[in-house]
Scaffold this active site. Sequence first.
Site, PDB file in Angstrom:
ATOM      1  N   PRO A 225      51.683  31.829  33.794  1.00 28.30           N
ATOM      2  CA  PRO A 225      51.009  32.470  35.289  1.00 28.30           C
ATOM      3  C   PRO A 225      50.168  33.937  36.242  1.00 28.30           C
ATOM      4  O   PRO A 225      50.776  34.120  34.900  1.00 28.30           O
ATOM      5  CB  PRO A 225      52.851  32.135  35.911  1.00 28.30           C
ATOM      6  N   CYS A 226      50.081  33.628  36.792  1.00 28.63           N
ATOM      7  CA  CYS A 226      49.956  35.135  37.051  1.00 28.63           C
ATOM      8  C   CYS A 226      49.546  34.766  39.120  1.00 28.63           C
ATOM      9  O   CYS A 226      50.026  33.519  39.669  1.00 28.63           O
ATOM     10  CB  CYS A 226      48.352  35.347  37.106  1.00 28.63           C
ATOM     11  N   GLY A 227      49.487  35.813  39.635  1.00 29.36           N
ATOM     12  CA  GLY A 227      49.158  35.374  40.873  1.00 29.36           C
ATOM     13  C   GLY A 227      48.332  34.136  41.747  1.00 29.36           C
ATOM     14  O   GLY A 227      48.861  33.596  42.543  1.00 29.36           O
TER      15      GLY A 227
ATOM     16  N   VAL B 296      47.481  29.661  34.964  1.00 25.29           N
ATOM     17  CA  VAL B 296      48.401  28.500  36.403  1.00 25.29           C
ATOM     18  C   VAL B 296      48.947  29.828  37.484  1.00 25.29           C
ATOM     19  O   VAL B 296      48.732  31.593  37.319  1.00 25.29           O
ATOM     20  CB  VAL B 296      49.524  27.778  36.609  1.00 25.29           C
TER      21      VAL B 296
ATOM     22  N   PHE C  50      51.583  31.729  40.372  1.00 19.03           N
ATOM     23  CA  PHE C  50      53.069  31.810  40.383  1.00 19.03           C
ATOM     24  C   PHE C  50      53.618  30.442  40.863  1.00 19.03           C
ATOM     25  O   PHE C  50      54.999  30.040  40.892  1.00 19.03           O
ATOM     26  CB  PHE C  50      53.283  32.378  41.009  1.00 19.03           C
TER      27      PHE C  50
END
Lengths: 93, 464
Positions: free
Chosen positions: A8-10, A39, A41
């Site tokens: 995940p990231c922003g 994906v 967050f």
Amino acid sequence: MPKKILVPCGSGVATSNMAAEKLRKVLRDRGIDAQIQAVDFRSLASLASQADLIVSVAPHGEAKYPIRVINGIALLTGVGLEQCINEIVDALH
Amino acid sequence: MGGVAHILHTLTNYGPAVFLPIIMLAIGLVLRMKFLQAASSAILLGVAFAAVSLVIGYILGVIGPVGNQMISNTGLHLSALDIGWTPAAAISWAWKFAALGFVIEIVVNIVMLWAKWTDILNVDMWNVWHLSWMGALITMVTGSYVIALIADIVWVAMQLKIGQYIRPRVQEMTDLPGVTSTHPMFFNLLWLYPVYLLVNRIPGINKIKISPQSLRDRLGIFGENHVLGFIIGCLIGIAAGDNVAVVLQTGIEAAAALTLFPMVSSLFMRALVPISEAATEFMKARFPGRMFYVGLDWPILAGVSTIWTVSILLIPFVLLATVVLPGNMVLPFGSVMFIGGVVPGAVLTRGDMVKTWIMSIIMLPLYFYAATWLAPLMTRIAVSTGVVKIPPHVHFITWLNQDTPGVTWFMAQVPKMFENGRIILPVVLSLLAIGLGWLQVRYWHNENKKSTTSTDELKVAEAE
């Protein structure tokens, strides 16, 4: 059935894809078959139940997920990468 | 030189989806990538352009007519459709000098490391698109490539400086040693700091303690792209006076648009990863044995719950501001989550939810007026680069949640004022900017003296 890893990231656009590509490359080099998905967050909570592992570049989150979370910052910095990959490989087994 | 200029001119005529891949293939080969790998990335980059154009076209086709109907139904003059940062990035990459951004980023970083003005090695090559964005914007406003180049150099220097100042705080909030964020959104600290001092004076503000995590668990669903898109789409439909069926239809189509955007934009990143890695290796190789802090994109802070909670709690105020701000032209759609203002606020307040929220609300008008200013410029750039075809029912496109609304406006408009022979206003604005910069440096200087993490040994960023 390959294991599924969420990165995940922003936004699910930039950082997560950077880390995911790196992870794809090193796991392929080690002959490990895994499905790696970048994906964002905000949708992580909904997606976590269908995956096996989260490799996150943003540790220290207070959010709880039903699957294991591993700190993947080394995928971006290159510092301690070996150790990070070993941890991910161990977790996959 | 004439030959090169001629080739460049011919290539730009092919459009960005052909032009940039060819440039990137050349850069990849210079950075010693394997030909097939470089070619694969280059084609993927072309695909990214084609895909983004497709989705932008879809959005304008869906929201444009409903937006027009809303204008005639409500009398609100919201003729600039906010399509968010992903199209802005695509438009930037399509600018003919976009690839120069890598050169500026790398050269300025190397010079500053060499001169010991910074200890940061910025490996976040994704956000190089901001240099192209500023370049396209400044040349459009001032007509001068020299001013654009100077602004970009200052930009990179500021990224590295602010990244260095906030590093101990980033470590404190994330437990990550040896890294910082060099994202330009932290330029917003310049004006957030005085607001922060003001908010601190609100009586009793320090006694309010709300855990952002519990709220995030409950509100999180509103931050998911498809849910958010559905709600905004329905609201625009309702304001347009449509019947239930059309409102729901607009909601679903808007949800589809906001879901597709990150998907197609991620193609850009996947195409740029190999170039980014090659550029990083290139920089590291210039300083064997040197210790660095590694500069990264902002999501290393994404574990801070306040960021998500405040972004969601801000949405009602964004909608309110749309209606009440006099002279506002922006119809919020693509960037309703105000990450770019909220993350620096959270860093300043150490994740204090209430303070970050109040600070963000106070600063909302800046975003609306900056986006209103941006609308005709962004529309012209989008059309001239060929990424977007503006259908006749759409007046302007814009980007509401600009990462650096104040700095962008300043860098484009202040040189323009000087060009126009005005003296007093641009000088006053420049002095104000210097004052804000001085306050900022003083703040971090004092904070980092207190901090326990600032004496940590530098981590070695070893070349792979």
